[in-house]
Scaffold this motif. Structure first.
Motif, PDB file in Angstrom:
ATOM      1  N   TRP A   1      -0.886   3.703   2.671  1.00 23.55           N
ATOM      2  CA  TRP A   1      -0.920   3.455   4.101  1.00 23.55           C
ATOM      3  C   TRP A   1       0.452   3.694   4.708  1.00 23.55           C
ATOM      4  O   TRP A   1       1.471   3.469   4.070  1.00 23.55           O
ATOM      5  CB  TRP A   1      -1.302   2.012   4.392  1.00 23.55           C
TER       6      TRP A   1
ATOM      7  N   ASP B   1      -4.628   5.118   6.982  1.00 20.55           N
ATOM      8  CA  ASP B   1      -4.893   5.312   5.558  1.00 20.55           C
ATOM      9  C   ASP B   1      -4.715   6.801   5.253  1.00 20.55           C
ATOM     10  O   ASP B   1      -5.488   7.636   5.712  1.00 20.55           O
ATOM     11  CB  ASP B   1      -6.316   4.870   5.227  1.00 20.55           C
TER      12      ASP B   1
ATOM     13  N   ARG C   1       0.853  -1.198   0.000  1.00 21.04           N
ATOM     14  CA  ARG C   1       0.000   0.000   0.000  1.00 21.04           C
ATOM     15  C   ARG C   1       0.887   1.246   0.000  1.00 21.04           C
ATOM     16  O   ARG C   1       0.830   2.091   0.864  1.00 21.04           O
ATOM     17  CB  ARG C   1      -0.916   0.001   1.235  1.00 21.04           C
TER      18      ARG C   1
ATOM     19  N   GLU D   1      -4.114   2.164  -2.645  1.00 18.29           N
ATOM     20  CA  GLU D   1      -4.144   2.645  -1.258  1.00 18.29           C
ATOM     21  C   GLU D   1      -2.766   3.157  -0.851  1.00 18.29           C
ATOM     22  O   GLU D   1      -1.748   2.645  -1.286  1.00 18.29           O
ATOM     23  CB  GLU D   1      -4.557   1.548  -0.283  1.00 18.29           C
TER      24      GLU D   1
END
Length: 78
Positions: A24, A33, A15, A22
């Protein structure tokens, strides 16, 4: 916080804003997030990279851990 999923370092690493959409980051065992943050475009924020634990890096950042309060906790780093 007990009902949030656990993620491994390799799951977090995916991520990073490059491999998956995404974005992260982890801090003190929690995963945040930061996808919607304009400061994390393309998975980087100044000299910091998404998809990793930023606990040690925060010590040299110009802001405190309060910066994470704006973001949703989505998991725990195991």
């Amino acid at each position: 916080m007990d009902n949030i999923p656990n993620y491994s370092k390799s799951q977090l690493a995916l991520r990073n804003g490059q491999d998956k959409p995404e974005i992260w980051v982890s801090y003190k065992g929690l995963i945040y997030d930061v996808t919607k943050s304009r400061l994390w475009r393309d998975g980087k924020h100044y000299e910091h990279w998404a998809g990793q634990d930023l606990t040690e890096e925060l010590k040299s950042a110009p802001h405190s851990e309060a910066a994470f309060e704006r973001f949703e906790v989505i998991g725990k780093l195991i």
